[in-house]
Design a protein around this motif. Structure first.
Motif, PDB file in Angstrom:
ATOM      1  N   THR A  56       0.851  -1.189   0.000  1.00  0.00           N
ATOM      2  CA  THR A  56       0.000   0.000   0.000  1.00  0.00           C
ATOM      3  C   THR A  56       0.885   1.236   0.000  1.00  0.00           C
ATOM      4  OG1 THR A  56      -0.082   0.013   2.422  1.00  0.00           O
ATOM      5  CG2 THR A  56      -1.840  -1.166   1.274  1.00  0.00           C
ATOM      6  N   GLY A  57       0.348   2.342  -0.483  1.00  0.00           N
ATOM      7  CA  GLY A  57       1.059   3.603  -0.392  1.00  0.00           C
ATOM      8  C   GLY A  57       1.913   3.971  -1.568  1.00  0.00           C
ATOM      9  N   TYR A  58       1.279   4.262  -2.696  1.00  0.00           N
ATOM     10  CA  TYR A  58       1.990   4.669  -3.900  1.00  0.00           C
ATOM     11  C   TYR A  58       1.253   5.789  -4.618  1.00  0.00           C
ATOM     12  CZ  TYR A  58       5.199   0.651  -3.967  1.00  0.00           C
ATOM     13  OH  TYR A  58       6.181  -0.263  -3.672  1.00  0.00           O
ATOM     14  N   VAL A  59       2.021   6.502  -5.449  1.00  0.00           N
ATOM     15  CA  VAL A  59       1.456   7.410  -6.428  1.00  0.00           C
ATOM     16  C   VAL A  59       1.830   6.875  -7.803  1.00  0.00           C
ATOM     17  CG1 VAL A  59       1.586   9.727  -7.444  1.00  0.00           C
ATOM     18  CG2 VAL A  59       1.509   9.455  -4.963  1.00  0.00           C
ATOM     19  N   ARG A  73       6.812   5.564  -4.232  1.00  0.00           N
ATOM     20  CA  ARG A  73       6.407   5.282  -2.857  1.00  0.00           C
ATOM     21  C   ARG A  73       6.036   6.568  -2.120  1.00  0.00           C
ATOM     22  NH1 ARG A  73       8.024   0.174  -0.911  1.00  0.00           N
ATOM     23  NH2 ARG A  73       9.331  -0.998  -2.378  1.00  0.00           N
ATOM     24  N   LEU A  74       4.978   6.498  -1.345  1.00  0.00           N
ATOM     25  CA  LEU A  74       4.539   7.670  -0.589  1.00  0.00           C
ATOM     26  C   LEU A  74       5.606   8.155   0.383  1.00  0.00           C
ATOM     27  CD1 LEU A  74       0.793   6.921   0.305  1.00  0.00           C
ATOM     28  CD2 LEU A  74       1.700   8.394  -1.503  1.00  0.00           C
ATOM     29  N   LYS A  87     -10.236  22.260  -9.362  1.00  0.00           N
ATOM     30  CA  LYS A  87      -9.875  22.566  -7.984  1.00  0.00           C
ATOM     31  C   LYS A  87      -8.594  21.829  -7.597  1.00  0.00           C
ATOM     32  CE  LYS A  87     -11.674  22.378  -3.241  1.00  0.00           C
ATOM     33  NZ  LYS A  87     -12.823  21.970  -2.384  1.00  0.00           N
ATOM     34  N   VAL A  88      -7.684  22.538  -6.917  1.00  0.00           N
ATOM     35  CA  VAL A  88      -6.436  21.921  -6.464  1.00  0.00           C
ATOM     36  C   VAL A  88      -6.685  21.234  -5.114  1.00  0.00           C
ATOM     37  CG1 VAL A  88      -4.055  22.293  -5.749  1.00  0.00           C
ATOM     38  CG2 VAL A  88      -4.999  23.595  -7.674  1.00  0.00           C
ATOM     39  N   ILE A  89      -6.404  19.942  -5.077  1.00  0.00           N
ATOM     40  CA  ILE A  89      -6.553  19.162  -3.853  1.00  0.00           C
ATOM     41  C   ILE A  89      -5.159  18.800  -3.343  1.00  0.00           C
ATOM     42  CG2 ILE A  89      -7.511  17.070  -2.827  1.00  0.00           C
ATOM     43  CD1 ILE A  89      -9.532  17.030  -5.117  1.00  0.00           C
ATOM     44  N   THR A  90      -4.916  19.073  -2.071  1.00  0.00           N
ATOM     45  CA  THR A  90      -3.616  18.782  -1.464  1.00  0.00           C
ATOM     46  C   THR A  90      -3.701  17.522  -0.618  1.00  0.00           C
ATOM     47  OG1 THR A  90      -2.999  21.122  -1.400  1.00  0.00           O
ATOM     48  CG2 THR A  90      -1.807  19.639   0.067  1.00  0.00           C
ATOM     49  N   TYR A  91      -2.758  16.616  -0.860  1.00  0.00           N
ATOM     50  CA  TYR A  91      -2.629  15.400  -0.058  1.00  0.00           C
ATOM     51  C   TYR A  91      -1.282  15.467   0.662  1.00  0.00           C
ATOM     52  CZ  TYR A  91      -6.462  13.530  -2.848  1.00  0.00           C
ATOM     53  OH  TYR A  91      -7.676  13.342  -3.468  1.00  0.00           O
ATOM     54  N   GLU A  92      -1.306  15.470   1.972  1.00  0.00           N
ATOM     55  CA  GLU A  92      -0.070  15.445   2.745  1.00  0.00           C
ATOM     56  C   GLU A  92       0.230  14.000   3.138  1.00  0.00           C
ATOM     57  OE1 GLU A  92      -0.156  18.292   5.908  1.00  0.00           O
ATOM     58  OE2 GLU A  92      -0.419  19.985   4.535  1.00  0.00           O
ATOM     59  N   ILE A  93       1.499  13.639   3.071  1.00  0.00           N
ATOM     60  CA  ILE A  93       1.904  12.248   3.308  1.00  0.00           C
ATOM     61  C   ILE A  93       2.290  12.100   4.775  1.00  0.00           C
ATOM     62  CG2 ILE A  93       3.323  10.355   2.503  1.00  0.00           C
ATOM     63  CD1 ILE A  93       1.472  11.746   0.378  1.00  0.00           C
ATOM     64  N   LEU A  94       1.456  11.366   5.513  1.00  0.00           N
ATOM     65  CA  LEU A  94       1.616  11.264   6.963  1.00  0.00           C
ATOM     66  C   LEU A  94       1.380   9.843   7.445  1.00  0.00           C
ATOM     67  CD1 LEU A  94      -0.571  14.381   7.835  1.00  0.00           C
ATOM     68  CD2 LEU A  94       1.930  14.296   8.008  1.00  0.00           C
ATOM     69  N   LYS A  95       1.818   9.598   8.664  1.00  0.00           N
ATOM     70  CA  LYS A  95       1.464   8.370   9.366  1.00  0.00           C
ATOM     71  C   LYS A  95       0.349   8.683  10.362  1.00  0.00           C
ATOM     72  CE  LYS A  95       6.058   6.180   9.200  1.00  0.00           C
ATOM     73  NZ  LYS A  95       7.160   5.629  10.031  1.00  0.00           N
TER      74      LYS A  95
END
Length: 210
Positions: A56-59, A73-74, A87-95
């Motif tokens: 899991t966890g890819y772009v 990998r994220l 619309k610009v959507i922001t995804y922050e990579i976090l645990k």
């Protein structure tokens, strides 16, 4: 020849896993400061056709619409900005606490002293659909609502948090315990999952310093 083409299509289908239906214009922000522009979509799950490879966890990214896609990998990224429907959507990579060491692409819903996020995982029985979501989730996906204060390294889940027997209002009241007025609103049922965005805005605007 036809058999080989079929196998290639099948392989691509499984590698795409669960995610957005198509790539969109995007900017990838790496932890080393690099910014890469192209087309991307978030992959919730990646699996090879023979199921020997599963992560899991890819772009999924490509520099142009015609170029070959690659998987990133994220954990290499700080954030991803995707343009969808103007619309610009922001995804922050976090645990997130309770999710082990895996990184999640968390959709930023509200930014302030406390940030509000939502992220999706592959659904499990009883947790699919939009039952825990601020916004409706595609069928077969489970959405989690998270919050993160300045200075915190990992996000805290308000939904699906076993420490509070998966009780959203209890988890939210505990997290925002430094604001008595907001805690009271959660306990009285004024705020819940459906209007958590309003609750976080209230905290950011009215509860600092309490």
């Amino acid at each position: 020849m036809a058999k080989k083409i079929f196998i290639k299509v099948l392989l691509i289908t499984f590698w795409c896993g669960v995610g957005f239906t198509q790539s969109s214009p995007a900017e990838l922000y790496y932890k080393n400061g690099r910014v890469q522009k192209g087309f991307a979509k978030i992959l919730i799950e990646v699996e090879s056709h023979n199921k020997k490879f599963h992560e899991t966890g890819y772009v999924q990214f490509k520099e142009t619409k015609k170029s070959k896609s690659i998987l990133i990998r994220l954990k290499r990224l700080d954030k991803v900005r995707i343009l969808r429907r103007g619309k610009v959507i922001t995804y922050e990579i976090l645990k997130a606490y309770g999710e082990g060491d895996s990184f999640k692409a968390m959709k930023l819903l509200e930014k302030g002293k406390v940030n509000l996020y939502e992220y999706e995982t592959k659904g499990v029985p009883g947790l699919t659909g939009n039952s825990n979501s601020v916004l409706p989730a595609p069928t077969g996906l489970a959405s989690s609502i998270c919050v993160l204060r300045d200075g915190e390294e990992m996000a805290t889940r308000l939904t699906r948090n076993s420490a509070f027997s998966n009780n959203f209002r209890e988890a939210a009241a505990y997290y925002f315990r430094d604001c008595s007025e907001l805690v009271d609103r959660f306990k009285k049922g004024k705020y819940g999952k459906r209007n958590i965005l309003e609750a976080v805005k209230f905290y950011n605007d009215s509860c600092q310093g309490q």
